[in-house]
Each structure stands twice: as structure tokens, then as C-alpha cells.
Write an enzyme that holds these catalytic residues in place. Sequence first.
Site, PDB file in Angstrom:
ATOM      1  N   ASN A   7       0.908  -1.254  -0.117  1.00  0.00           N
ATOM      2  CA  ASN A   7      -0.056  -0.118   0.100  1.00  0.00           C
ATOM      3  C   ASN A   7       0.931   1.166  -0.072  1.00  0.00           C
ATOM      4  O   ASN A   7       1.332   1.458   1.099  1.00  0.00           O
ATOM      5  CB  ASN A   7      -0.771  -0.162   1.378  1.00  0.00           C
ATOM      6  CG  ASN A   7      -1.949   1.027   1.359  1.00  0.00           C
ATOM      7  OD1 ASN A   7      -1.871   1.965   0.323  1.00  0.00           O
ATOM      8  ND2 ASN A   7      -2.709   1.191   2.353  1.00  0.00           N
ATOM      9  N   ARG A  88      -2.545  -2.221  -3.827  1.00  0.00           N
ATOM     10  CA  ARG A  88      -3.773  -1.384  -3.399  1.00  0.00           C
ATOM     11  C   ARG A  88      -3.948  -0.124  -4.162  1.00  0.00           C
ATOM     12  O   ARG A  88      -3.052   0.657  -3.941  1.00  0.00           O
ATOM     13  CB  ARG A  88      -3.734  -1.078  -2.150  1.00  0.00           C
ATOM     14  CG  ARG A  88      -5.112  -0.456  -1.450  1.00  0.00           C
ATOM     15  CD  ARG A  88      -4.931   0.456  -0.313  1.00  0.00           C
ATOM     16  NE  ARG A  88      -6.224   1.058  -0.076  1.00  0.00           N
ATOM     17  CZ  ARG A  88      -6.433   2.080   0.788  1.00  0.00           C
ATOM     18  NH1 ARG A  88      -5.252   2.744   1.205  1.00  0.00           N
ATOM     19  NH2 ARG A  88      -7.622   2.676   0.982  1.00  0.00           N
ATOM     20  N   HIS A 177     -13.003   1.651   0.538  1.00  0.00           N
ATOM     21  CA  HIS A 177     -12.983   0.588   1.475  1.00  0.00           C
ATOM     22  C   HIS A 177     -13.566  -0.946   1.047  1.00  0.00           C
ATOM     23  O   HIS A 177     -13.979  -1.780   1.751  1.00  0.00           O
ATOM     24  CB  HIS A 177     -13.682   0.747   2.625  1.00  0.00           C
ATOM     25  CG  HIS A 177     -13.370   1.875   3.539  1.00  0.00           C
ATOM     26  ND1 HIS A 177     -14.158   2.843   4.057  1.00  0.00           N
ATOM     27  CD2 HIS A 177     -12.175   2.404   3.716  1.00  0.00           C
ATOM     28  CE1 HIS A 177     -13.530   3.826   4.670  1.00  0.00           C
ATOM     29  NE2 HIS A 177     -12.388   3.705   4.396  1.00  0.00           N
ATOM     30  N   ARG A 236     -13.912  14.230   8.318  1.00  0.00           N
ATOM     31  CA  ARG A 236     -14.829  14.511   7.107  1.00  0.00           C
ATOM     32  C   ARG A 236     -16.407  14.651   7.356  1.00  0.00           C
ATOM     33  O   ARG A 236     -16.707  14.036   8.351  1.00  0.00           O
ATOM     34  CB  ARG A 236     -14.495  13.245   6.156  1.00  0.00           C
ATOM     35  CG  ARG A 236     -13.251  13.175   5.510  1.00  0.00           C
ATOM     36  CD  ARG A 236     -12.969  11.725   4.712  1.00  0.00           C
ATOM     37  NE  ARG A 236     -11.926  11.026   5.019  1.00  0.00           N
ATOM     38  CZ  ARG A 236     -11.798   9.957   4.690  1.00  0.00           C
ATOM     39  NH1 ARG A 236     -12.462   9.284   3.802  1.00  0.00           N
ATOM     40  NH2 ARG A 236     -10.553   9.164   5.128  1.00  0.00           N
ATOM     41  N   GLU A 379      -7.298  -6.398   5.004  1.00  0.00           N
ATOM     42  CA  GLU A 379      -7.340  -5.784   3.570  1.00  0.00           C
ATOM     43  C   GLU A 379      -5.981  -6.262   3.125  1.00  0.00           C
ATOM     44  O   GLU A 379      -6.044  -6.757   1.774  1.00  0.00           O
ATOM     45  CB  GLU A 379      -7.412  -4.225   3.361  1.00  0.00           C
ATOM     46  CG  GLU A 379      -8.735  -3.476   3.759  1.00  0.00           C
ATOM     47  CD  GLU A 379      -8.742  -2.065   4.116  1.00  0.00           C
ATOM     48  OE1 GLU A 379      -9.113  -1.354   3.132  1.00  0.00           O
ATOM     49  OE2 GLU A 379      -8.121  -1.783   5.276  1.00  0.00           O
TER      50      GLU A 379
END
Length: 392
Positions: A7, A88, A177, A236, A379
Amino acid sequence: MKILSVNAGSSSLKFTLFEMPEEKELISGVFERIGLKESFYTIKIDGEKNKKDAELPDHKKAFELLMKELKDNKIIDDYSEIKGIGHRIVQGGAYFDKSVLATPENVDIVSKLSSLAPLHNPAAVVGIKAAQAVVPDAVQTLVFDTAFHQTMPEVNYMYAVPYEWYTKYSVRRYGAHGTSHKYVSLKANEILGRKDTKLITCHIGNGASISAVKDGLCVNTSMGLTPNAGLMMGSRCGDIDASIVAYISECENLSAAEINTKLNKESGFLGISGVSSDARDIEDGIAKGDERCILAQNMYVKKIVDYISMYYVEMGGCDAIIFTAGLGENSVLLRKQVLEKLSCLGVKLDEERNNVRGKQTLITADNSKIPVYIIPTNEELMIATDTYNLTK
Ligand code: AMP
């Protein structure tokens, strides 16, 4: 077969090396401050962490150091033992509905999608090129955060804006996600012992999204064109009235980009509480009776409940609700507050079972109409699994 999951961020590179198909984690770590002063990296083997300072002018140097660490720690004798490297990718647009090989054409599309993920896609491309330069014989793959959401029907991914914004500028819901939602929904189906399920998967971390997953396929998700949609999050705002942007632009004489930064970095938990974007600080504030922390938490819980109830109706029921990611796995308080609000759907919290962190657990009573599980996300393993399947 050794498969590396990667990643890459603009100044970081996270990695986990797996022995597949055994799913055994051999080493993991992160290179930080790449291209900056005082760069360093951390590696973890058998639970033991080691931090080292190192000059990291670019991602290629990070990969070279990673390979050296693998050899020094006798995890490999030769680079050729790394058979696959999975990268990723945050934004795959409408081009990718599954993981693919990192062919020049596919990497080019990832580059071209940079306008939809300016912080992430360019960094991923740098990571891919660095990996290809250092480990040229490994099969390199692209694993997209958006791919799992590509099964959403048009009615869920379209926005009610001028249609040309979609045809000209690809404005639509892509979600985020996806690798996590896919991983936990596969695990949930394993637990339930069948695939024809209606699941609501709640990835509640610093970034947060909820998906409706029917028969293993995503039918709706809360994130949108960008990862600032749906739930409110750490910093956010999630869904808001779009006209706020023009209004605040006039009030404060700010550009759209400046307002966008505030909506991404100064909103959510942080914006409402004025304390922090971190849920642990919010929970501390609640314990001290801080009114704005209490309000921030109540707003967050409400948003999660809104989405769960929306997706419950959309799928005509629900076989299981899953909590994952930082808060989903660890916040006993948040899960309790959400589940209490779902009691009208027959959800029955078991407080004792819920008093757990980071472990796969059923947190509802045996007579709950809908079972609710914590399933820790992975992940990296999902990236490695897709890469292993493509490498085979
Ligand atoms: P993630 O983005 O998935 O790493 O999640 C980060 C979020 O999880 C942060 O807001 C953390 O405060 C939250 N988190 C992690 N551990 C806990 C905990 N024990 N209790 C409450 N929130 C937690």
C-alpha cells in the site's frame, strides 16, 4: 508461495508478506517519510517490532531495503521467491470490477484516474514502478478499493445532477474500502454457512463507510465519487447539503478547494467536538461530560443507524450486521449505542459479548433477530489472496 501486499502512499509504503495459500503473515511493516528528512521504517516479525532510521530518497530505495530485510531475516534467500506483488489502488473508476495484472495499459488507466484520487493513485503508480524495478520477475497486480462496488445498480450509483457530468466527467458513486467490505462479507458468509445472504457491513474507522451486500455482491455503499460521502467521519463531513459550499464560499471568501479541505480535514468528529478527530479522545470527552463530544458521538451514531436502516429496507431484511475497522472493532461504546437504536428491528445487544476489542465475536444475544458480529478486517490478506489467485 510468497506474496507481498503493498500500500504505497505519497511518502509511505506499507507492506505485508504472506505465505499463500496458508495465509501466514511472515513480516509486515511500513516505510515512512519517503523523500523527506528523518525517514525511517518499522518491521514486525512474530509480533516483535523493530524501528530503524534510513535514508529513503524514493520508493525504489524502500523496496530495495525491504528486500534486504527479507534476506537478512532469512525469510527469503533470493528475490525470485517473491512470486506476486499486489498493489492497493484507491480509485479504479468504472474500468475495473476485479483485481487485474499490472500491465502497462492497466497502470496507465490508474494514472489517468488520478483526478478522482489525487492523493492516492499517483502514489500507487510510483509504488508499482518501484516494485517492478526491484523485483522484475514477480507478477504484479492491482487491487482496487472500488472494484467490489462495481456491482451496484445504476439507480444507486447515479447522482441527480446534470447527466453530462456523468458522461463527460465520470461523476457517479464509486465507493471506497471495497477490499475491506469484500473481506468481511466473505468471512460473514463463512460464519453463516451460506452465500445467499443479505449483509450490512460497517467499516467504521477514521474513514467510514457502510455497504449493503446481497448474495456476496455489493448493491449499495455510503461513500461516493470521493471518500467524503455518507457517514460523518473523524475529520470528514460525509453527506451534507451541497449548497453549503457556495454559501460558505461567499460568507468567508474561500475557494472551492479551500472549502473542500475544511470538509475533509476540519469536519466530522473534529469539527463538531472541537477536540479531536480520534474516537478515543471523543470518548474521553464524553466521560468528562463535554457537550460537544456528546453531540459529535450522537450525530455519528445516528448516521450509522440511518444507513443500516436504509440498507435493511433496500435489501428487504438483513441476515447479519458486521462491524469492522478501528472503531467498529474496538469501540464498545459506539457499538452499544448503535445496537440499542436498532432494537426496533429486533436487534438484541449482549453487553458482555460486546465488551471485546479486535476479535471476531458475536455481540448480540442468541434470540436477536439479526446477529451482529465484529469481524476484524484484513485488507492486506484480501490483496494477497487476489494476487495469489492471479499469480497461480
Ligand atoms: P482506522 O482508521 O480503522 O485505523 O480507525 C481509527 C479510529 O479507530 C480512530 O478514531 C481511533 O480512535 C479508533 N479506535 C481505535 N481503538 C479504539 C478504542 N479502543 N476505542 C475507541 N476507538 C478506537
